[in-house]
Design a protein around this motif. Sequence first.
Motif: not given
Length: 714
Positions: A202, A205, A273, A276, A281, A607-609, A611-612, A660
């Motif tokens: 990303p 963070y 990484r 990601a 990771t 957002s900074d995430s 994959h989930n 986030r």
Amino acid sequence: MLPSRFRPSLLALLLAAAFAAPAGAASVAQGAPANSATPATHAITHEDVWLMKRVGAPVPSPDGKWAVFSVTDPAYDSKEQWSDLWIKSLTDDTPARRLTFSKGGEGGVSWSPDSRQLVFTAKRDGDEASQLYRLDVAAGGEAQRLTTLTLGARLPKWSPDGKQLLFTSDIFPGNASEADVKQSAKERKERKTSARAYESFPPRYFDRWLDDKQVRLFVMDAQPGAVARDLLAGSKLAALPGFGGAQGDDGQSLDALWTPDGKAVVFAAATNRLDAASTPTITQLYAVALAGGEPQALTADTHSYHAMQFAPDGKTLFCLTEAETKGKVYDLTRLASLPWPVGQAQPAILTAGLDRSISRYALPEGARRVYFSYEHAGLEQLHSMAYDGGAVRDEPSAATGAISALRAGGKALVGVWESSVNPPEVVAFNGARSKRLTDFNTARAASIDWQPPEHFWFQAADGRQIHNMLIKPPGFDPHKKYPLFAVIHGGAANMWRDQFVLRWNYHLLAQPGYVVLLTDYKGSTGYGEEFARAIQFDPLKGPADELNQAVDVAIQKYAYIDGDKLAAGGASYGGHLANWLQATTTRYKAIVSHAGEMDLVMQWGTSDSIHNRETNSGGPVWSDLPVWREQSPVMQAGNHDKGTGFLTPILISVGELDYRVPANNALMNFATQQRLHVPSKLLVFPDENHWILKGENSRYFYNEVHGWLAKYLK
């Protein structure tokens, strides 16, 4: 107060005080100091919450005689806030004493093997980055600065012989020496452009944009001015584009420790990484010789490993691990072990038969047992098992509250225990019962009119047992009627704990006269792996249905709840669910949403995430999966015309620095409410991130929440 160079040895002061000071320690089951009369109590205030001293995780000395921990003395003006190290004897009831007298605070505390010296990180005397400092606890005197690195130092650890230090720092791409780092930093500072460029995910963070620093492990003699040496210099592993450690507020960190003989270092690192955006990771274990060279892989699978510790006899390497199961949204954190030296052995999963995530663990000398805590139904208590696994044994600990830190030194086992009506204190877990070692907050806590939470369960529509806690307001009278405020936890991989919290303090929310309901809906942790995974493909509707059912059960079970005066609210994932409730039901009179997702597709992309989020929904946003549209709150706006949603007044808040759950969610939410002429209010905090962390901002936030609830519930 005398400067520390004129003070006698702290150990001498403590020994002298042992003969003059009262004990002051008590079992953690007690809510107030012994021999105190019952004081007059008052309803909790924001000052009570914000000004409680914040007690950090204790670090016991290797000989088991002392524990050092941080204590923050908070203030509404951050310039007036202090944080220092304190020390407490573990062999007698001498009260804890302040060890440092510096405003900036210290971190990364590590004891020397002889239990006489400490090394820690701090910013002092104009330091631009945290440096290593060494303090002779036995002899007294000032702490000595050991490093002057351009990019600072963090996470120090003494070598087994006490002569060297291992720590984490950073370099810029292509740097081979500290002189290179200094020159690179100078060049970046002198750039005339402020542009950022990224080629991997990303780019940011939580509340900061990421940079091109690269994390490394360094070793140096434990002396001022000693030259630090990069253990990973020239290695093929560190040169891999995807090499790195866990991302935190201070940059990446490489979880690392010395081998028992001091000839090598074991560390956990990732090599993927750069992937990601599309895959978890994975952190594997490696060992690198003290002389440097190519690190040796100790594990080579698809699990992630971290939090390594060697057994006191040096024959076993313990760690925590997650399976990183492909296509699953959650994996338990389990305790694993490897023989040392590792050889060809594979990690043994010691808690494979325990359907709970291990939060923390410790290895006291002589016990031949691993002590650990895990979440369960609002609590975190102490348990243990033999080194080779087997049955889990419950150990003496408080029947309420939560253990929030746990460390061993020699035979001593210490940690932090707290509950919703007992702010954090240091405790010892040796013996037939846990023993409170400090009293920083007990007097203030005893002056507050508050009650421990009441626990209850119900069976959800799908057969799952759902745990809840109920918080009652001050001056509670069971013969009166009270509005209900259902407060929703974030995560979703999280659990409401019987714990003193700062950002959404249960009792402060209840203070104006509300009953607060805390429900662990499906997706929560503390109830097993399947329970936490049950949110997959059903990110909002299923959990929200259980929250609504929890409200129904509470109204039926407790006659003092006014079923006509209901509100709901939460932050982060709790904000997501608050938005969903506002979009799909009109049963609540008011909604509060902080950092709440409004559109699944937009949240995935900003957002900074990511994959989930993709895993949780079953596929990418461009796939033909209905969940992306059917469980986005904004896409339910048609419910407004049907009279089934988008009618409840909503208070929306967000930090501008939140990466986030970025502020575009709050802006879309407010735009939607205004477009539909729904009573709504938007609070924007320009200097806050995912959480509201500044004192006056926090006070303003609670006042706004109380005002919003009062407007529609009273």
